[in-house]
Design an enzyme around this catalytic site. Structure first.
Site, PDB file in Angstrom:
ATOM      1  N   MET A  19      16.990  -6.449  20.510  1.00 58.92           N
ATOM      2  CA  MET A  19      16.470  -8.037  20.535  1.00 58.92           C
ATOM      3  C   MET A  19      15.654  -7.989  21.104  1.00 58.92           C
ATOM      4  O   MET A  19      14.667  -7.768  22.078  1.00 58.92           O
ATOM      5  CB  MET A  19      17.336  -8.850  21.875  1.00 58.92           C
ATOM      6  N   GLY A  28      11.106  -8.859  17.241  1.00 59.99           N
ATOM      7  CA  GLY A  28      10.050  -9.392  15.887  1.00 59.99           C
ATOM      8  C   GLY A  28      11.170  -9.507  14.919  1.00 59.99           C
ATOM      9  O   GLY A  28      10.289  -9.759  13.668  1.00 59.99           O
ATOM     10  N   ASP A  56      17.785 -11.890   6.684  1.00 58.25           N
ATOM     11  CA  ASP A  56      18.593 -11.929   8.607  1.00 58.25           C
ATOM     12  C   ASP A  56      19.919 -12.087   8.987  1.00 58.25           C
ATOM     13  O   ASP A  56      20.480 -12.068   8.668  1.00 58.25           O
ATOM     14  CB  ASP A  56      18.048 -13.898   8.893  1.00 58.25           C
ATOM     15  N   GLU A  57      20.237 -11.510  10.413  1.00 58.79           N
ATOM     16  CA  GLU A  57      20.570 -10.973  10.877  1.00 58.79           C
ATOM     17  C   GLU A  57      21.921 -10.239  10.072  1.00 58.79           C
ATOM     18  O   GLU A  57      22.670 -10.258  10.517  1.00 58.79           O
ATOM     19  CB  GLU A  57      21.531 -12.130  12.068  1.00 58.79           C
ATOM     20  N   ALA A  58      21.565  -9.506   9.668  1.00 58.50           N
ATOM     21  CA  ALA A  58      22.239  -8.335   8.625  1.00 58.50           C
ATOM     22  C   ALA A  58      23.525  -7.754   9.354  1.00 58.50           C
ATOM     23  O   ALA A  58      24.595  -7.471   8.855  1.00 58.50           O
ATOM     24  CB  ALA A  58      21.452  -7.468   7.656  1.00 58.50           C
ATOM     25  N   CYS A  69      11.072  -2.344  27.422  1.00 58.07           N
ATOM     26  CA  CYS A  69      12.461  -2.639  28.144  1.00 58.07           C
ATOM     27  C   CYS A  69      11.678  -3.640  29.447  1.00 58.07           C
ATOM     28  O   CYS A  69      10.173  -3.799  29.359  1.00 58.07           O
ATOM     29  CB  CYS A  69      13.010  -1.766  28.240  1.00 58.07           C
ATOM     30  N   CYS A 116      11.544  -2.584  32.385  1.00 55.81           N
ATOM     31  CA  CYS A 116      10.360  -1.566  32.694  1.00 55.81           C
ATOM     32  C   CYS A 116       9.050  -1.081  32.485  1.00 55.81           C
ATOM     33  O   CYS A 116       8.445  -0.230  32.661  1.00 55.81           O
ATOM     34  CB  CYS A 116      11.726  -0.576  33.384  1.00 55.81           C
ATOM     35  N   CYS A 143      15.835  -0.385  28.392  1.00 58.00           N
ATOM     36  CA  CYS A 143      16.073   1.257  27.732  1.00 58.00           C
ATOM     37  C   CYS A 143      17.136   1.734  28.281  1.00 58.00           C
ATOM     38  O   CYS A 143      18.178   1.464  28.790  1.00 58.00           O
ATOM     39  CB  CYS A 143      14.238   2.031  28.421  1.00 58.00           C
TER      40      CYS A 143
END
Length: 217
Positions: free
Chosen positions: A11, A14, A101-103, A159, A161, A204
C-alpha cells in the site's frame, strides 16, 4: 507480440498514480487507452483514485464472474469519445494499452483473459496491484499474475521505521465511550476496502512481526 505486465507493491507505493501517469503518456501521444478496475473495489465508485488526489473514471468495471475478454472487446469496439473530442476521423481507434487498477481483486480466469488480450489481441496490458493481504496470503488474482505475466516490477515504498515496506497491515478502530483507539488486526475476511470498513498501513518485516507478535498468516 504485446506483453502482460504486473506492477505490484505494498500500500502507498504509487500504483494508481503510476497507472494514471502511464495513461497520460499514451494519450499525450494521441493513442487510445482503456482503464479498468474490478467492481469489488468500491473505493471511489467508478473512479480510479490516486493517493495524490488525482482521479479518473474507469472505462471498464469488471464484475465478479465476468468474461473479461468479452468486456474488453465490447469497450474496444465502442465509439471512442476521445476521438470525437480530438476531431479524429475514425470514430473507433485501436486500443494501444489496457491498464488495470487493483488487479489483485480479479479472478484467476480473468487474469487468464488479460494474457489473451496481450498475446492474441496484441495489446499491451499493464496490471497494478498488491501481492498479499494483511495476513501475508496471496490474493488469487495476484498469484495468477505472478504465474503468467511476462514482466514483473516491484513498486517500492517505505515503512514508518524507514525500511522498505513489504507487508500490508489492517487496522480497525475500537470505540469505548468517547475514546477511539486504532489497533492492528490479523484475522478476518481477505477483502475489506480501504477507507470503507478499515484502514491499512505498509510495514517492513521487522515492524510487521513486532505488531503481530511474530505471527505470519
Amino acid at each position: 507480440m504485446a506483453k502482460l505486465y504486473f506492477r505490484y507493491g505494498a500500500m502507498n507505493s504509487g500504483k494508481s498514480t503510476g497507472l494514471l501517469q502511464a495513461a497520460f503518456n499514451y494519450e499525450e501521444r494521441g493513442q487510445r487507452v482503456l482503464l479498468a478496475k474490478p467492481r469489488v473495489d468500491s473505493k471511489g465508485g467508478d473512479q480510479i483514485v490516486s493517493r495524490l488526489g488525482v482521479t479518473r473514471t474507469a472505462d471498464v468495471l469488471v464484475p465478479p464472474g465476468a468474461d473479461l475478454l468479452e468486456l474488453y472487446h465490447r469497450h474496444a469496439t465502442a465509439e471512442d469519445p476521445s476521438a470525437l473530442i480530438a476531431h479524429v476521423d475514425a470514430p473507433v481507434r485501436p486500443v494501444a494499452c489496457l491498464l488495470v487498477d487493483e488487479a489483485q481483486f480479479l479472478e484467476p480466469a480473468q487474469v487468464d483473459d488479460l494474457l489473451r488480450i496481450a498475446v492474441v489481441e496484441d495489446v499491451p496490458v499493464m496490471a497494478y496491484g498488491i501481492r498479499t493481504d494483511f495476513r501475508t496470503a496471496s490474493f488469487p488474482g495476484s498469484a495468477r499474475l505472478m504465474e503468467l505475466a511476462h514482466s514483473l516490477e516491484e513498486l517500492k515504498t517505505i515503512c514508518r521505521c524507514g525500511r522498505k515496506a513489504i507487508f500490508n497491515t489492517r487496522k480497525v478502530v475500537d470505540v469505548t465511550g468517547e475514546e477511539a483507539v486504532e489497533r492492528f488486526v490479523f484475522e478476518g475476511d481477505q477483502v475489506a476496502i480501504d477507507g470503507v470498513e478499515v484502514t491499512y498501513e505498509s510495514l517492513c518485516g521487522v515492524c510487521y512481526l513486532a505488531e503481530s507478535g511474530g505471527r505470519l498468516g
